[in-house]
Scaffold this motif. Structure first.
Motif, short mmCIF file in Angstrom:
data_model
loop_
_atom_site.label_atom_id
_atom_site.label_comp_id
_atom_site.label_asym_id
_atom_site.label_seq_id
_atom_site.Cartn_x
_atom_site.Cartn_y
_atom_site.Cartn_z
N LEU A 26 12.59 16.89 -21.26
CA LEU A 26 12.91 18.14 -21.93
C LEU A 26 11.84 19.18 -21.60
N LEU A 27 12.28 20.37 -21.22
CA LEU A 27 11.40 21.52 -21.00
C LEU A 27 11.76 22.57 -22.03
N VAL A 28 10.84 22.88 -22.94
CA VAL A 28 11.08 23.85 -24.00
C VAL A 28 10.21 25.07 -23.75
N CYS A 29 10.85 26.21 -23.52
CA CYS A 29 10.16 27.46 -23.25
C CYS A 29 10.34 28.40 -24.44
N LEU A 30 9.25 29.04 -24.86
CA LEU A 30 9.27 29.83 -26.08
C LEU A 30 8.60 31.18 -25.87
N ASP A 31 9.26 32.23 -26.33
CA ASP A 31 8.63 33.54 -26.42
C ASP A 31 7.57 33.47 -27.52
N PHE A 32 6.67 34.46 -27.56
CA PHE A 32 5.63 34.46 -28.59
C PHE A 32 5.98 35.40 -29.74
N ASP A 33 5.92 36.72 -29.50
CA ASP A 33 6.16 37.68 -30.57
C ASP A 33 7.61 37.63 -31.03
N GLY A 34 7.80 37.48 -32.34
CA GLY A 34 9.14 37.41 -32.90
C GLY A 34 9.77 36.04 -32.81
N THR A 35 9.06 35.10 -32.19
CA THR A 35 9.58 33.73 -32.03
C THR A 35 8.61 32.72 -32.62
N LEU A 36 7.44 32.60 -32.01
CA LEU A 36 6.39 31.76 -32.60
C LEU A 36 5.57 32.53 -33.62
N ALA A 37 5.53 33.83 -33.48
CA ALA A 37 4.75 34.68 -34.38
C ALA A 37 5.65 35.78 -34.94
N PRO A 38 5.56 36.06 -36.24
CA PRO A 38 6.34 37.17 -36.80
C PRO A 38 5.93 38.50 -36.18
N ASP A 60 4.84 19.27 -28.50
CA ASP A 60 4.00 19.07 -27.33
C ASP A 60 3.51 17.63 -27.22
N ALA A 61 3.35 16.97 -28.38
CA ALA A 61 2.88 15.58 -28.39
C ALA A 61 4.00 14.57 -28.18
N THR A 62 5.25 15.03 -28.14
CA THR A 62 6.39 14.13 -27.96
C THR A 62 6.48 13.69 -26.50
N PRO A 63 6.56 12.40 -26.22
CA PRO A 63 6.66 11.94 -24.83
C PRO A 63 7.83 12.57 -24.09
N ASP A 64 7.59 12.87 -22.81
CA ASP A 64 8.60 13.41 -21.89
C ASP A 64 9.05 14.82 -22.25
N VAL A 65 8.24 15.53 -23.06
CA VAL A 65 8.52 16.93 -23.38
C VAL A 65 7.44 17.81 -22.76
N THR A 66 7.86 18.84 -22.06
CA THR A 66 6.95 19.86 -21.53
C THR A 66 7.19 21.14 -22.30
N THR A 67 6.12 21.77 -22.76
CA THR A 67 6.24 23.02 -23.50
C THR A 67 5.65 24.17 -22.71
N ALA A 68 6.26 25.34 -22.85
CA ALA A 68 5.77 26.54 -22.16
C ALA A 68 5.93 27.74 -23.08
N VAL A 69 4.93 28.59 -23.12
CA VAL A 69 5.02 29.87 -23.81
C VAL A 69 5.24 30.94 -22.74
N VAL A 70 6.36 31.64 -22.83
CA VAL A 70 6.75 32.64 -21.84
C VAL A 70 6.76 33.99 -22.55
N THR A 71 5.84 34.87 -22.21
CA THR A 71 5.59 36.05 -23.02
C THR A 71 5.29 37.28 -22.17
N GLY A 72 5.51 38.44 -22.77
CA GLY A 72 5.10 39.68 -22.14
C GLY A 72 3.62 39.94 -22.25
N ARG A 73 2.95 39.21 -23.14
CA ARG A 73 1.50 39.35 -23.27
C ARG A 73 0.79 38.79 -22.03
N SER A 74 -0.43 39.25 -21.81
CA SER A 74 -1.21 38.70 -20.71
C SER A 74 -1.70 37.31 -21.05
N LEU A 75 -2.07 36.54 -20.02
CA LEU A 75 -2.62 35.21 -20.26
C LEU A 75 -3.87 35.29 -21.12
#
Length: 280
Positions: A26-38, A60-75
């Motif tokens: 599983l690959l789970v990609c998440l926006d930051f503002d409005g998604t992980l953060a109000p 992130d700690a679940t086996p065989d899961v890759t997590t990614a934060v995909v955002t307009g913010r800079s690294l």
């Protein structure tokens, strides 16, 4: 795909459960503002809630899961706002950091045009200074004009001035796009969040089921990249090409915990299956 009002995620849970049960990775990609953060009035104050932070760590700690934060913010900005996922894709995917490898890749055209972004941001700062509440952020590879704190009556003037400055200073090497109460100056290259998600999926060593969760117009290209084979979840009530929706970052936290439970086969099957109360 046509943008419509997505179904509430609770109406799609049987389909999502079946897809998660069938997936090996599983690959789970998440926006930051409005998604992980109000969403907050001052972008500098944005932060994950304890619930979303805990949910991301569980996933992130679940086996065989890759997590990614995909955002307009800079690294540089997003890295200290959220506990390390496996991957950060900043500036709409123009810069990509893989935490395990300790590597950072930057789109070559964006790197070359960083000085032009800086020049435009400096000029925008001067031009927009008289507009109350308007702030220009130079994110090195892109620039953002923040309008959330600008009185609504003054926003059209801010947009006109931004367009005028870009037309005067640039030679079509940069583009201007709109998001939720923002205007964004970017290198005029065919690259966005959807391309970043496609790259993460294609470079994954396995064949993961891909999920994307986001709330803004900039996330639509990512939804198009994952749907219909993957899972697209829109945060909020507006139109989207995502197949389902949740109401808020609080519901995102519940969804991520549920995804981790189902994928890890910790959730009972059938009548005993657990559905988070916030998703019913």
């Amino acid at each position: 795909m046509t943008e419509t009002r997505p179904d509430p995620v609770d109406e799609r849970l049987p389909r999502l459960r079946a897809a998660l049960r069938d997936a090996d990775e599983l690959l789970v990609c998440l926006d930051f503002d409005g998604t992980l953060a109000p969403i907050v009035a001052d972008p500098d104050d944005a932060a994950t809630t304890p619930a979303t932070g805990a949910a991301l760590r569980t996933l992130d700690a679940t086996p065989d899961v890759t997590t990614a934060v995909v955002t307009g913010r800079s690294l540089a900005d997003v890295r200290w706002r959220v506990d390390p996922p496996d991957v950060y894709a900043g500036n709409h995917g123009l810069e990509l950091a893989r935490e395990a490898a300790g590597s950072v890749a930057v789109h070559p055209v964006a790197r070359k045009r960083a000085s032009r972004v800086e020049k435009v941001c400096a000029a925008l700062g001067l031009a927009l200074d008289p507009i109350p509440g308007c702030r220009v952020e130079n994110k090195r590879l892109t620039g953002t004009v923040h309008l959330r704190s600008v009185p609504r009556a003054a926003r059209p003037a801010a947009r006109r001035l931004t367009r005028r400055v870009l037309d005067r200073l640039d030679d079509d090497s940069l583009s201007l796009s709109a998001g939720k109460a923002i205007l964004e100056v970017r290198p005029d290259v065919p690259w966005g969040k959807g391309d970043a998600v496609d790259l993460l999926a294609s470079s994954h060593p396995g064949d993961p089921l891909v999920a994307y969760v986001g709330d803004d117009v900039t996330d639509e290209s990512a939804f198009r990249a994952v749907e219909p084979e993957g899972i697209g979840v829109h945060v909020g009530d507006g139109p989207s090409v995502a197949s389902c929706r949740v109401d808020s970052p609080a519901a995102v936290a519940s969804l991520l915990h549920w995804i981790a439970s189902v994928f890890a086969a910790d959730e009972p099957v059938g009548e005993g299956a657990v559905v988070p109360a916030s998703l019913r």
